[in-house]
Design an enzyme around this catalytic site. Structure first.
Site, short mmCIF file in Angstrom:
data_model
loop_
_atom_site.label_atom_id
_atom_site.label_comp_id
_atom_site.label_asym_id
_atom_site.label_seq_id
_atom_site.Cartn_x
_atom_site.Cartn_y
_atom_site.Cartn_z
CE1 TYR A 1 9.90 -16.38 -15.86
CE2 TYR A 1 9.34 -15.64 -18.12
CZ TYR A 1 10.19 -16.05 -17.20
OH TYR A 1 11.53 -15.74 -17.47
CE LYS B 1 11.06 -12.76 -15.76
NZ LYS B 1 12.17 -12.44 -14.95
#
Ligand code: NDP
Length: 244
Positions: A156, A160
């Site tokens: 993640y 991002k």
């Protein structure tokens, strides 16, 4: 340059959570909105109904943004249904948490292809129309995770941080064409995605509470507006002070 009258907005993952609040908010600001979703058609229909109840215009379009063919179809169907996409909000995102030593290839790929690759492909497709129109807004929903560490979220965080880096570079490539590219980095926002961690996480936030979806949407609404035409290549944190 102001928004052309025919302009419409596409919000990926607009059926629930942060994406739904963004879709409703942009519609309140006069954007006809495409509410994209992957599988929950009922949630998408509820968001469309909420927009229509306030006098706005919206359609729901199913597509998995991690799939190249479906992403292309999503753009085509959006234009056909509602008009040229001059505001793209890359909001669709997933988590698949695990410590790096145990993180599988499938968990890595699922998060990277949806949160980063899907956002890039849609951005690349939408930019052509925006450049021709000499107006465009691309807004990626990133996270404080990426700029900051969070154990169990290497996939993640990579996605991002990648979204932030990709957006900055695209921003400078298209800045002279009236197209802005920015990211919004939420902290802990109360949605389905965070229900399991929210109580524990909120105590670490200087504001001593989780954020509301409308607080993220407010920032997106500003970045989409004519007033934000000189704001590009940046990241706005909506996190109650967590990343300060
Ligand atoms: P939710 O889990 O509440 O909603 C996710 C949305 O994304 C749903 O509409 C879902 O549609 C859609 N979606 C998921 N995968 C796909 C896909 N492959 N293609 C199309 N749509 C997809 O998430 P949040 O509202 O919490 O998060 C929204 C964004 O904000 C994400 O990018 C997330 O990473 C980011 N974020 C969230 C934070 C938070 O605290 N909540 C903090 C920081 C960032 P469906 O239901 O049909 O599957």
């Amino acid at each position: 340059m102001s928004k052309p009258d025919s302009a419409c907005a596409l919000v990926t993952g607009g059926s629930r959570g942060i994406g739904a609040a963004i879709a409703v908010g942009l519609a309140e600001d006069g954007w006809p909105v495409v509410v994209n979703y992957r599988s929950d058609g009922d949630a998408a229909a509820r968001t469309v109904a909420a927009i229509e109840a306030k006098g706005g215009r919206a359609v729901a379009v199913a597509a998995d943004v991690s799939d190249r063919v479906q992403a292309e179809r999503l753009l085509d169907e959006s234009v056909e249904a509602i008009g040229p996409v001059l505001c793209l909000v890359n909001n669709a995102g997933v988590r698949a948490d695990n410590l790096a030593v145990s993180l599988s290839d499938d968990e890595w790929d699922a998060v990277l292809t949806t949160n980063l690759t899907g956002s890039f492909r849609l951005t690349r497709l939408a930019l052509r129309t925006m450049i021709r129109a000499r107006f465009g807004r691309v807004i990626g929903i990133a996270s404080i995770v990426g700029p900051r560490a969070n154990a169990g979220q290497a996939n993640y965080a990579a996605a991002k941080a990648g979204l932030i880096g990709m957006s900055k570079t695209v921003a400078v490539e298209v800045a002279s064409r009236g197209v802005t590219v920015n990211t919004v980095a939420p902290g802990f926002i109360e949605t389905d995605m965070t229900r399991d961690v929210l109580e524990r996480a909120a105590s670490a936030v200087p504001a001593r509470r989780a954020g509301r979806v409308e607080e993220v949407a407010a920032c997106v609404r500003f970045l989409a507006s004519d007033a934000a035409g000189y704001v590009t290549g940046t990241t706005v944190f909506v996190d109650g002070g967590l990343a300060a």
